[in-house]
Design an enzyme around this catalytic site. Structure first.
Site, short mmCIF file in Angstrom:
data_model
loop_
_atom_site.label_atom_id
_atom_site.label_comp_id
_atom_site.label_asym_id
_atom_site.label_seq_id
_atom_site.Cartn_x
_atom_site.Cartn_y
_atom_site.Cartn_z
N ASP A 298 36.16 44.27 40.46
CA ASP A 298 37.58 44.16 40.74
C ASP A 298 38.26 45.52 40.59
O ASP A 298 37.95 46.29 39.67
CB ASP A 298 38.21 43.14 39.77
CG ASP A 298 39.64 42.79 40.14
OD1 ASP A 298 39.90 42.57 41.34
OD2 ASP A 298 40.49 42.74 39.23
N GLU A 345 35.84 45.68 45.36
CA GLU A 345 37.15 45.15 45.75
C GLU A 345 38.02 46.38 46.03
O GLU A 345 38.56 46.99 45.12
CB GLU A 345 37.73 44.29 44.62
CG GLU A 345 39.05 43.61 44.99
CD GLU A 345 40.26 44.46 44.70
OE1 GLU A 345 40.86 44.99 45.67
OE2 GLU A 345 40.63 44.60 43.53
N ASP A 398 44.13 35.60 45.51
CA ASP A 398 45.47 36.18 45.37
C ASP A 398 46.34 35.94 46.60
O ASP A 398 47.53 36.28 46.59
CB ASP A 398 45.38 37.68 45.12
CG ASP A 398 45.01 38.02 43.68
OD1 ASP A 398 45.31 37.21 42.78
OD2 ASP A 398 44.42 39.09 43.45
#
Length: 496
Positions: A298, A345, A398
């Site tokens: 992430d 990511e 998200d």
């Protein structure tokens, strides 16, 4: 950095060299009798659903113990599993519970049931079971000892670790020894919870892998301030003498928020990490790679440069970029853990330097179709720009659901989406699912909400907000009889 790939940074990536499709669904979103989904029968049923649909990847959000807002990205440990995911029905099957509490099962009821199972285990476990437990304790000692004491002290102090008595806050040896003796039974309970979690997790992983399903995990770049690791390893975090952060992590204003996102995590002292040959990161990813077959890193851009915000600032606006030693770190990681299978990511503010680091590390990046239809033909998220070394999503945890996103567009934007997708006869979100599966990207991931055709009320998370997130769950009644065959047809059509 030279944009040519550095051979020392090349991972194996054997699992990502073929076309695959998968589903994004966090474990907490599974059906079940408790407040969140767990590792019991519904998790196994979901694996069966993936197999019947032609999918080979199950993507899951971070699985650590969560805090008051239930965000999986703010955990009290980078190693521990979330006890809320423990399946009581599996404890019943092993004879460690007399009966299941009546549904719906509250968190308190579940905790009490696990504690009762622990008592029965320690009273009546077989020699083989005791040996297995002791082996787990020994293998995980490097993190479990600190974590169990941390959790026991959290219960006793009812406060964040920096507000504990100074001798405990600062880990004075005599104070810690006294606490271990005083809180022995609580520590034992915490250790047993982790034994249950790890045992159940590895059984599920084995079941999935035997059926050709890979588990795709998620590693947050930063660590929660009120966590066992920050308390136990203060020297590698940028903290003041009293334990409060000097600066905190976040991202500048972007697509999701006009004031950016102030995450509040303490930042690393990268010089200290480098001096220790990044052992914190090596150990962390080694542990995660035993739980998962693939790992998403992430906020990958934070390994090239991270957004540093003065701790006293209420928003992320007044931060600035600070360089990070990403090339050095990944060189060490691939030397120590050559079998790592990572995905970057790489969303947000991506500079040429970030892209150069991703390419040097030979990491697949992410392409979000919901981001593709603004701007012009040079939008990198448009399908014709996709490359094999990418993971394509209709949307992520998200984003709004694809149906919610689509219905929220203005007429002109919606017309452009329809026109680009060839004015399909299928209703949304299936044209977007088809586009993702048709992409050149070797891995396509579809959130379950999109497969089920759900609207925006089923969104998992809205970045920059703290209410109403992370609690979405599905029910098997939402899965239409034709869903599996419809997915299987599309997966085969596009060679996944």
């Amino acid at each position: 950095m030279n944009e040519a790939a550095d051979p020392q940074l090349q991972p194996v990536h054997s699992l990502l060299k073929r076309r695959r499709a998968g589903v994004l669904l966090h474990v907490t979103s599974l059906p079940g009798p408790a407040t969140v989904g767990d590792l019991g029968s519904n998790a196994y049923r979901f694996v069966d659903f993936l197999v019947a649909s032609g999918m080979t990847v199950w993507q899951i959000l971070p699985i650590g113990p969560t805090m008051h807002d239930n965000s999986p990205y703010q955990s009290s440990s980078v190693y521990a599993g979330n006890p809320r995911l423990i399946s009581l029905e599996m404890l019943l099957e092993r004879g460690w519970l007399d009966e299941m509490p009546e549904a719906p099962i509250s968190d308190e009821e579940k905790t009490n049931a696990i504690h009762n199972a622990g008592k029965r285990f320690h009273e009546s476990a077989s020699d083989e079971e005791r040996h297995d437990y002791q082996r787990f304790i020994a293998e995980q000692k490097h993190w479990l000892e600190d974590y169990a004491l941390f959790q026991a002290l959290k219960q006793e102090e009812s406060a964040c670790w920096w507000d504990w008595h100074v001798t405990l806050r600062d880990r004075k040896p005599q104070a810690l020894a006294m606490a271990r003796a005083r809180l022995k039974s609580v520590i034992q309970t915490v250790c047993f919870e982790q034994y249950l979690f790890y045992t159940q997790w590895m059984c599920l992983k084995q079941y999935a892998n035997e059926r050709g399903i890979l588990l795709f995990g998620d590693v947050p770049i930063f660590v929660a301030h009120d966590s066992a690791e920050v308390w136990a390893h203060r020297e590698i975090f940028d903290l003041l003498e009293d334990g409060h952060p000097r600066v905190v992590a976040g991202v500048p204003p972007d697509y999701f928020s006009e004031t950016g996102q102030r995450w509040g995590n303490p930042l690393y002292c990268w010089d200290k990490l480098s001096e220790d040959n990044f052992s914190f990161w090596v150990n962390r990813l080694k542990a995660q790679s035993t739980l998962f077959d693939l790992l998403r890193i992430d906020h990958f851009r934070g390994f090239e440069a991270y957004w540093e915000i003065p701790a006293e600032e209420e928003t992320a606006v007044n931060g600035h970029w600070v360089e990070a030693p990403g090339e050095e770190l990944f060189g060490v990681l691939y030397r120590e853990l050559p079998e790592l299978e990572l995905v970057a990511e790489d969303l947000g503010v991506i500079t040429p330097e970030v892209e150069a680091l991703r390419k040097a590390c030979d990491l697949p990046g992410m392409k979000i179709l919901q981001f593709a239809f603004s701007g012009g033909a040079d939008n990198p998220y448009l399908p014709f720009h996709h490359t094999k070394d990418a993971v394509v999503y209709t949307g992520t945890h998200d984003n709004d659901t694809t149906l919610g996103w689509y219905t929220g567009l203005d007429d002109q934007s919606r017309e452009f989406v329809d026109d680009y997708l060839g004015k399909p006869r299928e209703i949304m979100p299936w044209p977007m699912i088809r586009s993702a599966l048709a992409s050149r990207a070797n891995l396509a991931i579809i959130p379950l909400q999109d497969i089920l055709g759900l609207d925006g009320s089923h969104r998992m998370n809205t970045p920059g907000t703290t209410e109403g997130n992370w609690d979405w769950r599905f029910d098997w009644d939402m899965v239409k009889p034709e869903t599996e065959s419809r997915l299987m047809h599309r997966v085969k059509m596009y060679g996944r």
